[in-house]
Design a protein around this motif. Sequence first.
Motif, short mmCIF file in Angstrom:
data_model
loop_
_atom_site.label_atom_id
_atom_site.label_comp_id
_atom_site.label_asym_id
_atom_site.label_seq_id
_atom_site.Cartn_x
_atom_site.Cartn_y
_atom_site.Cartn_z
N GLU A 86 0.81 -1.21 0.00
CA GLU A 86 0.00 0.00 0.00
C GLU A 86 0.84 1.27 0.00
OE1 GLU A 86 -3.27 0.41 -0.31
OE2 GLU A 86 -3.49 -1.75 -0.58
N ASP A 87 2.03 1.23 0.65
CA ASP A 87 2.85 2.44 0.72
C ASP A 87 3.56 2.73 -0.60
OD1 ASP A 87 4.47 0.18 0.99
OD2 ASP A 87 5.96 1.21 2.23
N VAL A 88 3.53 1.78 -1.54
CA VAL A 88 4.21 1.94 -2.83
C VAL A 88 3.20 2.07 -3.98
CG1 VAL A 88 5.74 0.75 -4.47
CG2 VAL A 88 6.23 0.67 -2.03
N LEU A 89 2.01 1.51 -3.82
CA LEU A 89 1.02 1.40 -4.90
C LEU A 89 0.67 2.73 -5.58
CD1 LEU A 89 -0.83 -0.46 -6.52
CD2 LEU A 89 -2.55 -0.21 -4.72
N PRO A 90 0.34 3.80 -4.85
CA PRO A 90 -0.05 5.06 -5.53
C PRO A 90 1.07 5.61 -6.42
CG PRO A 90 -0.66 5.13 -3.21
CD PRO A 90 0.21 3.93 -3.38
N LEU A 91 2.30 5.57 -5.93
CA LEU A 91 3.43 6.09 -6.71
C LEU A 91 3.68 5.24 -7.95
CD1 LEU A 91 5.93 6.94 -3.82
CD2 LEU A 91 4.54 8.54 -5.15
N SER A 92 3.59 3.92 -7.81
CA SER A 92 3.79 3.02 -8.96
C SER A 92 2.74 3.27 -10.03
CB SER A 92 3.71 1.56 -8.50
OG SER A 92 4.73 1.25 -7.59
N SER A 93 1.50 3.43 -9.61
CA SER A 93 0.40 3.65 -10.56
C SER A 93 0.57 4.97 -11.28
CB SER A 93 -0.94 3.62 -9.80
OG SER A 93 -2.01 3.79 -10.70
N GLU A 94 0.97 6.01 -10.56
CA GLU A 94 1.18 7.33 -11.17
C GLU A 94 2.28 7.27 -12.23
OE1 GLU A 94 1.88 11.93 -9.62
OE2 GLU A 94 2.68 10.26 -8.43
N TYR A 95 3.40 6.64 -11.89
CA TYR A 95 4.52 6.53 -12.83
C TYR A 95 4.11 5.78 -14.10
CZ TYR A 95 9.16 5.35 -14.66
OH TYR A 95 10.26 5.20 -15.47
#
Length: 453
Positions: free
Chosen positions: A133-142
Amino acid sequence: MAQSHQKQQAVDMTSGSIIRHLIVFTVPLLLGNLFQQLYNTVDSLVVGNFVGSEALAAVGSTTSIVNMLVLFFNGVSIGAGVVISRYFGSHNDAKLHVAVETTIAVTFICGIVLTGIGIYIAPFMLELMDTPEDVLPLSSEYLQIYFAGISGLLIYNMGSGILRSVGDTKRPLYFLCFSSLLNIVLDLWFVISFQMGVAGVAYATIISQFASAALVLLVLTKSTENYRLVWKDLSIDKGILKQILRIGLPSGLQQSLTAFSNAYVQSYINHFGSSCMAGWSCYTKIDQFVFLPMQSIGQAATTFVGQNLGAGDLKRAKKGTNVALGLATGISLVLAAILWLLAPQFVELFNRDEQVVVYGVLFLRLCLFFMVFCGPNQVISGALRGAGNAKIPMIVLLFSYVVFRQAYLFAATSIANVPSVVGFSYPAGWIVCSLILEIYYLSGRWEKHLDMN
């Protein structure tokens, strides 16, 4: 004078010193692959040092998803390169012209399709990989920004592939150097000055890729050679497309499914948390640089074999393959030794967090020397594709990197689910693939199905 300069760009490999041709062809190609690899690596370096380990884990975790779609298209570009190199070697200018126009037309269509597919599947793939969860938003944005501009990468890869298939590796290299340096400048500008984080490195990447695409299209358009791009003739010839897909689709499917397998490995890594993910990201970035010489020599073998079989010289094609195998093996051993000794220092380039460095060094030292098995994988696969035989490399690599690797992960992690066991899934696949391909190549069965026209 301009026409004379253009002629000097193409290289006829059907005569002269084999090792010289391979080295002269490989070096610019290697530098080109090196600068292309810098795109994602610089993204990781910048976010790892100026944003944080979570951002590093986010960018690193997207690599296999990007590759899953991009490498499918790269397989098609390999097919186009083989077809073009064969027509170039046989001096069939009419067919060569049609092949170039068909190749570029297909690229534009694929760019539109992959943009839509990439943006749509990115969130689903990240969830499938159990991204924390702490990585998911950034990965999706990239990922979504990256896929919005994927056409630039596809156009550059296909256009440069056309130039390389006729032996011109210098100009694609120059364009890639320019765009890679532009990417570095934009990465630092967007992240440090504008505080754009992961989105900044994604925007920097797609802007730089469109710049290289524009340059390679300009060269093909302005060329006075028989491989020039004539926009009014842009169309898809069904016969040429069939040849391209016959060679390119198996390679594309193999590379795409291998990337999917890597995403599956990533899902196992994700269970160990963001520090392990960041360490694995460091390892994979460094690992890819060790892999580049073998990949470049394999690409050189494809063009060398394609041109010489186009000229009807099987003996020279086989001799070139053996020379390429020797080069790939020697270089991989030297690089592995250097990186094994300096593993901590290389990992610290990406992130100095103690846990990240521990994991990165663990994966590096576990896998580096086994990369010697990647030489035969790349060179023999490349030679077989140059001979028009793309099915066998596809079958062997899919079995080794997908079926066997997943079977290994299932069995091994049920006994000991630790990072080192998961990490060794890469070398296990390399070893199996190398043994099968070498046995097949040495058996000579591939020679019975050669099309020397």
